[in-house]
Write an enzyme that holds these catalytic residues in place. Structure first.
Site, PDB file in Angstrom:
ATOM      1  N   ASP A 235       4.178  -8.051  -1.562  1.00 35.70           N
ATOM      2  CA  ASP A 235       2.934  -7.878  -2.311  1.00 35.70           C
ATOM      3  C   ASP A 235       1.962  -7.173  -1.366  1.00 35.70           C
ATOM      4  O   ASP A 235       1.403  -7.782  -0.458  1.00 35.70           O
ATOM      5  CB  ASP A 235       2.419  -9.262  -2.742  1.00 35.70           C
ATOM      6  CG  ASP A 235       1.056  -9.197  -3.434  1.00 35.70           C
ATOM      7  OD1 ASP A 235       0.366  -8.162  -3.320  1.00 35.70           O
ATOM      8  OD2 ASP A 235       0.675 -10.203  -4.063  1.00 35.70           O
TER       9      ASP A 235
ATOM     10  N   PHE B  74      -1.410 -15.586  -2.090  1.00 31.01           N
ATOM     11  CA  PHE B  74      -2.116 -15.321  -3.347  1.00 31.01           C
ATOM     12  C   PHE B  74      -1.421 -14.175  -4.059  1.00 31.01           C
ATOM     13  O   PHE B  74      -1.246 -13.105  -3.487  1.00 31.01           O
ATOM     14  CB  PHE B  74      -3.587 -14.965  -3.111  1.00 31.01           C
ATOM     15  CG  PHE B  74      -4.320 -14.728  -4.412  1.00 31.01           C
ATOM     16  CD1 PHE B  74      -4.720 -15.803  -5.200  1.00 31.01           C
ATOM     17  CD2 PHE B  74      -4.547 -13.440  -4.879  1.00 31.01           C
ATOM     18  CE1 PHE B  74      -5.340 -15.592  -6.428  1.00 31.01           C
ATOM     19  CE2 PHE B  74      -5.176 -13.221  -6.103  1.00 31.01           C
ATOM     20  CZ  PHE B  74      -5.577 -14.305  -6.876  1.00 31.01           C
TER      21      PHE B  74
ATOM     22  N   LYS C 219      -5.313  -3.036  -6.365  1.00 28.35           N
ATOM     23  CA  LYS C 219      -6.584  -2.886  -5.646  1.00 28.35           C
ATOM     24  C   LYS C 219      -6.966  -1.427  -5.338  1.00 28.35           C
ATOM     25  O   LYS C 219      -7.479  -0.749  -6.204  1.00 28.35           O
ATOM     26  CB  LYS C 219      -6.593  -3.770  -4.405  1.00 28.35           C
ATOM     27  CG  LYS C 219      -6.709  -5.259  -4.794  1.00 28.35           C
ATOM     28  CD  LYS C 219      -7.309  -6.124  -3.705  1.00 28.35           C
ATOM     29  CE  LYS C 219      -7.781  -7.451  -4.276  1.00 28.35           C
ATOM     30  NZ  LYS C 219      -6.748  -8.484  -4.361  1.00 28.35           N
TER      31      LYS C 219
HETATM   32  C1  LIG Z   1      -6.026  -9.305  -5.421  1.00 27.32           C
HETATM   33  C2  LIG Z   1      -4.606  -9.667  -5.224  1.00 27.32           C
HETATM   34  C3  LIG Z   1      -3.752  -9.917  -6.308  1.00 27.32           C
HETATM   35  C4  LIG Z   1      -4.229  -9.947  -7.737  1.00 27.32           C
HETATM   36  O1  LIG Z   1      -4.708  -8.720  -8.167  1.00 27.32           O
HETATM   37  P1  LIG Z   1      -5.532  -8.625  -9.553  1.00 27.32           P
HETATM   38  O2  LIG Z   1      -5.736  -7.156  -9.720  1.00 27.32           O
HETATM   39  O3  LIG Z   1      -6.790  -9.391  -9.352  1.00 27.32           O
HETATM   40  O4  LIG Z   1      -4.683  -9.223 -10.602  1.00 27.32           O
HETATM   41  C5  LIG Z   1      -2.432 -10.207  -6.035  1.00 27.32           C
HETATM   42  N1  LIG Z   1      -1.968 -10.222  -4.775  1.00 27.32           N
HETATM   43  C6  LIG Z   1      -2.755  -9.983  -3.717  1.00 27.32           C
HETATM   44  C7  LIG Z   1      -2.181 -10.020  -2.340  1.00 27.32           C
HETATM   45  C8  LIG Z   1      -4.112  -9.719  -3.899  1.00 27.32           C
HETATM   46  O5  LIG Z   1      -4.897  -9.526  -2.849  1.00 27.32           O
END
Ligand SMILES: *Cc1c(COP(=O)(O)O)cnc(C)c1O
Length: 407
Positions: A222, A137, A251
């Site tokens: 990420d 994700f 986050k």
């Molecule tokens: C939550 C998340 C995102 C997206 O972050 P947003 O602030 O909602 O755009 C991207 N990568 C990972 C691994 C995430 O957990």
């Protein structure tokens, strides 16, 4: 009162989320209060965001001081909180430079753009493809959902952005076959979050790094969910003997204030010159001041260390539950990024825990995710465990009852 507000919300707000039927009005540490005065111990923490808990007094103080000083002037000027935050971050990891933005998706957008531009600047014009992982994700913008390895995130949005290839997580041979002369980067979460809390097998990240080196592809981690102490180190990759070329954060970076960051080594950062990328709000002083305080607290109070210790305790308790209930298929994760895969009825368990005063959430339909503030203590974990014990006991009896009824 809450009923009418919830009904109104369901009329005026896009129905993109399936919300729990509670109106939350106040938070402090690991607890939140709803409009009916009920309290909950929060094992969601705004989806792994409030790592230092709700309404942290030190962050609140810095925020109110900065609110009386300077909020925003844009990146046409220098501001001290932004410089201090960037310096702090680069001191803590492999990176030399930081680009600030406002969310995780934006941080990944920046990483994708940088990887492409880095090779364009070097004259390797055909290297633009990115290999990502199935079940990953990376966000909801067009580029980041194109980079996401889950059909449900992409559904209805075709045509997607070109240039993303996918391989199964933990399959190094598949990755070796997929990387080609047009690959510019490999993009992955060190531990998959939304995909169901899936950990890398021993040696996988090291092998990915080696493959990237051999093919001169950039490695992008990420760490939006895994970063900021969540796994027991400030950044998850620091558990492994591996450093990326680019890392994205969001986050918990602002403990609830919207901030994202894309960090890179000096050589790679050279791919972005003046005018190549931008964000109006990115790195604005009010948010950076708060985020800097978050990092200081993490350090001074040894929050990642506490997370490692308490997370190990929590995982052991969950594993004991697994031995007790065949309803539980798997317990996984690191630090306080923990998942428990159940056979069915994830939502029913979430609801039953909520009724008993605990907020938890369920991903992928049947993986209960536990991502409390990292300051959580043993007593709070013990009470969640006995709540889960109670709920699972009830569900097991119900299941047994049903199957006997079927016979
Ligand atoms: C939550 C998340 C995102 C997206 O972050 P947003 O602030 O909602 O755009 C991207 N990568 C990972 C691994 C995430 O957990």
């Amino acid at each position: 009162m809450s009923r009418s507000i919830i009904e109104k919300a369901d009329r005026v707000i896009f129905a993109t989320y399936q919300r729990q039927p509670v109106l939350i009005q106040k938070g402090e540490g690991c607890r939140v209060w709803d409009s009916e005065g009920r309290t909950y111990t929060d094992f969601v923490a705004g989806i792994a965001v409030c790592n230092l808990g709700h309404a942290h007094p030190r962050i609140a103080k810095v925020l109110s001081e900065q609110a009386r000083t300077l909020w925003h002037v844009s990146n046409l000027y220098y501001t001290q909180p932004q410089v201090e935050l960037a310096s702090y971050l680069v001191k803590k990891c492999f990176a030399d430079r930081v680009f600030f933005c406002n969310s995780g998706a934006e941080a990944n957008e920046a990483a994708i753009k940088l990887a492409r531009r880095y090779f364009k600047e070097k004259g390797e014009k055909d290297r633009y493809r990115i290999v990502a992982m199935e079940q990953s994700f990376h966000g909801r913008t067009m580029a980041t959902l194109s980079a996401t390895g889950q059909e449900k995130v992409k559904s209805g949005f075709a045509p997607l952005l070109d240039g993303f290839d996918f391989v199964p997580f933990n399959d190094i041979e598949a990755l070796r076959r997929k990387i080609s002369g047009s690959t510019c980067a490999v993009l992955m979460e060190p531990i998959q979050g939304e995909g169901g809390i899936r950990c890398p097998e021993a040696g996988f990240l090291e092998s990915v790094r080696r493959l990237c080196d051999e093919t001169r592809s950039l490695l992008i981690f990420d760490e939006i969910q895994t970063g900021m102490g969540r796994t027991g180190r400030l950044f998850a990759h620091q558990h492994f003997n591996v450093e990326p070329d680019i890392m994205t954060l969001a986050k918990a970076l602002g403990n609830g204030l919207p901030i994202g960051a894309m960090l890179a080594r000096e050589t790679v950062a050279g791919g972005f010159g003046p005018g190549s990328h931008a964000s109006t709000f990115g790195g604005t002083p009010i948010v950076c001041a708060a985020s800097l305080e978050v990092l200081k607290i993490m350090d001074e109070e040894k929050v990642p260390e506490h997370c490692a210790e308490i997370g190990a305790y929590f995982k052991k308790q969950l594993e004991e539950l697994k031995d007790k209930y065949e309803f539980i298929e798997d317990v996984r994760g690191m630090g306080l990024l923990l998942g428990m895969k159940v056979k069915e009825e994830g939502d029913a368990i979430v609801g039953a825990c909520r009724d008993r005063g605990f907020l938890i959430n369920c991903i992928q339909g049947n993986v209960l995710r536990f991502v409390p503030p990292l300051i959580i203590e043993k007593e709070e974990i013990d009470s969640l465990i006995s709540c889960l014990d109670d709920v699972l006991n009830m569900l097991t009896r119900k299941r047994d009852g049903h199957s006997r009824g079927d016979m």
